[in-house]
Design an enzyme around this catalytic site. Structure first.
Site, PDB file in Angstrom:
ATOM      1  CG  HIS A   1      -0.464   0.066   2.425  1.00 11.49           C
ATOM      2  ND1 HIS A   1      -0.165  -0.799   3.748  1.00 11.49           N
ATOM      3  CD2 HIS A   1       0.284   1.596   3.143  1.00 11.49           C
ATOM      4  CE1 HIS A   1       0.673  -0.154   4.595  1.00 11.49           C
ATOM      5  NE2 HIS A   1       0.745   1.119   4.110  1.00 11.49           N
TER       6      HIS A   1
ATOM      7  CB  SER B   1       3.032   2.289   6.438  1.00 13.38           C
ATOM      8  OG  SER B   1       1.558   1.845   7.065  1.00 13.38           O
TER       9      SER B   1
ATOM     10  CG  ASP C   1       0.033  -3.928   2.526  1.00 15.61           C
ATOM     11  OD1 ASP C   1       0.429  -3.280   1.726  1.00 15.61           O
ATOM     12  OD2 ASP C   1      -0.231  -3.467   3.503  1.00 15.61           O
TER      13      ASP C   1
END
Length: 317
Positions: free
Chosen positions: A122, A260, A169
């Protein structure tokens, strides 16, 4: 202010849990803390946190000279999404994690080969040529004179990736040149996916912070049984992809906005670090009952290794 579909689902679930007796300001505050993610890479737009007063304000990175500099992430879908720093962590000294890197859209990553970075799916755009990502490496302090910066040239994102809460992911980024820095291996199998691991990043150290950190922070977090983690997120309206995820965290300790794509690692008996997971998503930061969710690398190891080999290969003239 809801930033994406996943945030909307989670925020709605959380509002339901708060109950009808909650005040309007309390409900607004709950809606203004979206899922911790970074959406990336087609074009640069200011990273904006959600505010209770409804205004969008640029997120700023704290620097050694006292100046605030606007952190500009890249978004693949045009939406503003918050990225996931370590709450309850310690400052990393130089040399402790020499393979961790920072990506310009506000994500973390690891140098898994001299010319390849592993990060979250992402955090980047679709598979293909990509020269829009700048990688900072070689230092835990983003303002250090020893920092090395290099641009991307290509991205391979997991073919099954749809959105962070749906699994798959992960992604790898090819750099314009090889870096003379240590690299980290991905975990060899799933035999050690339970226990206490180290997580790290340059993101926020509190959910309510408006600044990310210039210095790398790290913390130790224990894994949480999939059943317990899935049950918690089910109440918020999200189905955990159990066979592709590792949940981890403890009271007051978690990853947060700005982490992230960063690593979850463990140290082997011989002293080597190996990467077990990738910071993926979560509800808020260090909220009791809602744990950080990490991509379980052992489930994707063959595909990740193949992508790393492909990007590391030298083209034949």
């Amino acid at each position: 202010m809801v930033r994406n579909a996943a945030s909307a689902v989670l925020a709605a679930g959380l509002v339901t849990l708060l109950g009808a007796a909650a005040s309007a300001p309390a409900l607004a505050a709950a809606r203004d803390r979206p899922i911790r993610v970074a959406q990336a890479a087609a074009e640069d737009r200011p990273l904006r946190p959600a505010h209770a007063d409804g205004e969008d304000r640029p997120l700023r990175l704290a620097h050694a000279d006292g100046g605030d500099r606007r952190l500009r992430p890249a978004h693949a879908d045009g939406g503003d999404r918050q990225i996931r720093e370590v709450v309850g962590g310690k400052i990393a000294e130089p040399g402790r994690f020499p393979w961790v890197v920072r990506l310009s859209m506000g994500c973390g990553g690891t140098l898994t080969a001299p010319r390849v970075v592993l990060t979250a799916g992402h955090c980047v755009g679709a598979t293909g040529k990509n020269n829009r990502i700048e990688v900072t490496a070689g230092t835990p302090d983003l303002d250090a004179k020893t920092a090395v910066t290099v641009k991307s040239v290509e991205v391979i994102r997991a073919s099954g990736f749809i959105t962070e809460t749906r699994g798959d992911d992960w992604a790898v980024v090819k750099l314009e040149r090889a870096l003379n820095l240590p690299t980290i291996d991905v975990v060899p199998d799933g035999g050690g996916d339970d226990g206490t691991f180290t997580v790290m990043g340059w993101g926020q150290t509190r959910e309510t912070d408006l600044q990310q950190e210039r210095r790398l922070h790290y913390a130790s977090v224990p894994t949480i049984p999939d059943e317990d983690c899935a049950k918690a997120y089910k109440k918020a309206g999200v189905d955990l992809v159990r066979d592709e995820s590792i949940c981890a965290g403890k009271h007051g300790v978690d990853t947060c906005q700005g982490d992230s794509g960063g690593p979850m690692v463990r140290r082997e008996a011989d002293g080597r670090w190996v990467q077990v997971g990738i910071v993926s998503w979560g509800l808020g930061c260090a909220r009791d009952g809602y744990f950080g969710v990490y991509t379980q690398i052992s489930k994707f190891r063959p595909a990740i290794r193949a992508a790393i080999r492909k990007l590391s290969a030298t083209p034949v003239a």
